[in-house]
Enzyme design. Structure first.
Site, short mmCIF file in Angstrom:
data_model
loop_
_atom_site.label_atom_id
_atom_site.label_comp_id
_atom_site.label_asym_id
_atom_site.label_seq_id
_atom_site.Cartn_x
_atom_site.Cartn_y
_atom_site.Cartn_z
N SER A 189 32.90 37.04 46.27
CA SER A 189 33.53 37.65 45.10
C SER A 189 33.64 39.17 45.24
O SER A 189 34.40 39.80 44.52
CB SER A 189 32.77 37.30 43.82
OG SER A 189 31.52 37.97 43.78
N PRO A 223 24.88 37.10 42.06
CA PRO A 223 23.82 37.73 42.89
C PRO A 223 24.13 39.14 43.34
O PRO A 223 23.30 39.78 43.99
CB PRO A 223 23.77 36.79 44.10
CG PRO A 223 25.17 36.31 44.25
CD PRO A 223 25.70 36.15 42.85
N GLY A 224 25.34 39.66 43.03
CA GLY A 224 25.59 41.07 43.32
C GLY A 224 26.82 41.37 44.15
O GLY A 224 26.90 42.44 44.77
N GLY A 225 27.81 40.48 44.18
CA GLY A 225 29.02 40.74 44.96
C GLY A 225 29.75 42.00 44.53
O GLY A 225 30.15 42.81 45.36
N ASP A 241 22.27 40.67 34.17
CA ASP A 241 22.36 39.23 34.38
C ASP A 241 20.97 38.63 34.27
O ASP A 241 19.99 39.23 34.74
CB ASP A 241 22.94 38.91 35.76
CG ASP A 241 23.57 37.51 35.82
OD1 ASP A 241 22.85 36.54 35.50
OD2 ASP A 241 24.75 37.41 36.18
N ASP A 277 32.63 40.06 35.69
CA ASP A 277 33.19 38.84 36.28
C ASP A 277 32.47 37.61 35.71
O ASP A 277 32.14 36.68 36.43
CB ASP A 277 33.07 38.89 37.81
CG ASP A 277 33.87 37.79 38.50
OD1 ASP A 277 34.87 37.34 37.91
OD2 ASP A 277 33.49 37.39 39.61
N LYS A 306 39.02 34.57 32.79
CA LYS A 306 39.03 33.21 33.35
C LYS A 306 40.00 32.36 32.54
O LYS A 306 39.84 32.20 31.32
CB LYS A 306 37.62 32.63 33.29
CG LYS A 306 36.52 33.54 33.87
CD LYS A 306 36.66 33.73 35.37
CE LYS A 306 35.52 34.60 35.90
NZ LYS A 306 35.58 34.78 37.36
#
Length: 355
Positions: A189, A223-225, A241, A277, A306
């Site tokens: 991502s 997770p940090g994209g 998060d 996101d 989305k």
């Protein structure tokens, strides 16, 4: 042959209906009417105008940057069906009636079948460019600087031949920036945010709008994209998060992990950039983004909406209208831009900032 009577509109496969609805609305705004032809998952739409020449009116008068689902466009005429033994000669005759162009791009649909045409497109484009230079059709003259010749290839013998303004079309072949996935990033991502920067922020403005050493908040970060891209810009990030963040990112010293609900989090002070996101109803994210700008939590926001399975174009328009209405009611000057990126899936990406 009908001249410049249609548009070839490239899009993400599966979003042909959305691209068709969009171009129908936008063409009507400049007084051009017609009908669309499409097949699901072909990766392109044909918009045939009622009047010859109207395709050029659309590419000249509609701001390409305002299009959401259209990746690239070409104003062209009828489909050229060529003899494999003399493609260059036949196209050369067709191009006699075209204006001088500064460059030639040969594109194909972004599908499995289309990608198989890639080698043919490169070789054919090289041969045709040589032929055009000899005939004076490819030129660096002032008159040619804003016109690009674009070929859209369906097969080795079926080609749409058209033009697009260099300053009012995608700056990359097929509308796809070629980005390399950074191995250190914790998820793919990450490429969404990098691509968004390329679409929404001029390269000369990156240091101003994505400032080195600046501050950012990543809502729904794990997770940090997206956080990885911010850290790579030497920004200091609050990653919001309830899920776990990538260990390497946390060891960078540039990330604070706030284990909170992304929609309830409020920063201690104004940050340069908010990104989001989160998988949530798009209307809720649209309201969240406008809240962040209007409440002074950030100077700029980049966020994903989305989309539902049905009524995706209508849902997108509804979300953008909500943001526009709220900003207008507040009496603030703003810029709102939206694009379905190459790295997006069932979503569109927005950029919102105060002016």
């Amino acid at each position: 042959m009908s001249e410049f009577c249609r548009l070839v509109l490239q899009c993400r496969p599966g979003f042909e209906k959305e691209a068709a609805a969009e171009i129908t609305d936008r063409a009507a705004e400049v007084g051009v009417y017609g009908y669309c032809q499409l097949k699901p998952h072909d990766g392109y739409v044909l918009f045939t105008c009622q009047q010859d020449g109207d395709a050029r009116v659309v590419v000249d008068k509609v701001d390409f940057r305002s299009l959401i689902f259209v990746r690239q466009w070409t104003a062209c005429g009828d489909l050229q069906v060529l003899d494999a033994n003399d493609r260059i000669g036949q196209l050369g005759s067709v191009l006699d009636g075209y204006p001088e162009c500064v460059e030639l791009w040969v594109e194909q649909p972004d599908t499995t079948e289309g990608r198989e045409l890639g080698t043919f497109c490169r070789k054919f484009g090289s041969a045709l460019a040589q032929h055009m230079r000899k005939k004076g059709k490819l030129s660096k003259r002032k008159e040619a600087r804003n016109t690009r010749l674009q070929l859209f290839v369906l097969s080795g013998s079926e080609i749409y031949v058209g033009i697009a303004p260099v300053n009012n079309s995608a700056p990359w072949l097929m509308g796809i920036p070629r980005l390399k996935f950074p191995k250190q990033a914790p998820s793919r991502s990450t490429l969404k945010l990098e691509e968004a920067w390329h679409w929404f922020i001029p390269s000369t403005k990156w240091d101003e709008r994505i400032p080195l050493g600046g501050s950012a908040v990543d809502l729904g970060a794990a997770p940090g994209g997206w956080t990885w891209q911010l850290v790579n810009r030497s920004m200091f990030v609050t990653a919001v998060d309830n899920g776990p963040m990538n260990d390497d990112l946390m060891e960078s010293g540039q990330v604070i992990h706030a284990e909170e609900d992304a929609y309830q989090f409020v920063p201690d002070k104004t940050v340069d950039l908010m990104v989001c996101d989160v998988v949530e109803k798009p209307i809720r994210t649209a309201a969240l983004a406008s809240d962040w700008l209007l409440n002074g939590y950030c100077r700029e926001a980049i966020f994903n909406l989305k989309l539902p399975m049905k009524q995706r174009y209508q849902e997108t328009v509804g979300c953008l209208n909500l943001i526009s209405d709220r900003m207008t009611e507040a009496g603030v000057a703003y810029e709102l831009r939206t694009k379905q990126l190459y790295h997006d899936r069932e979503e569109v990406t927005c950029s919102l900032r105060l002016l």
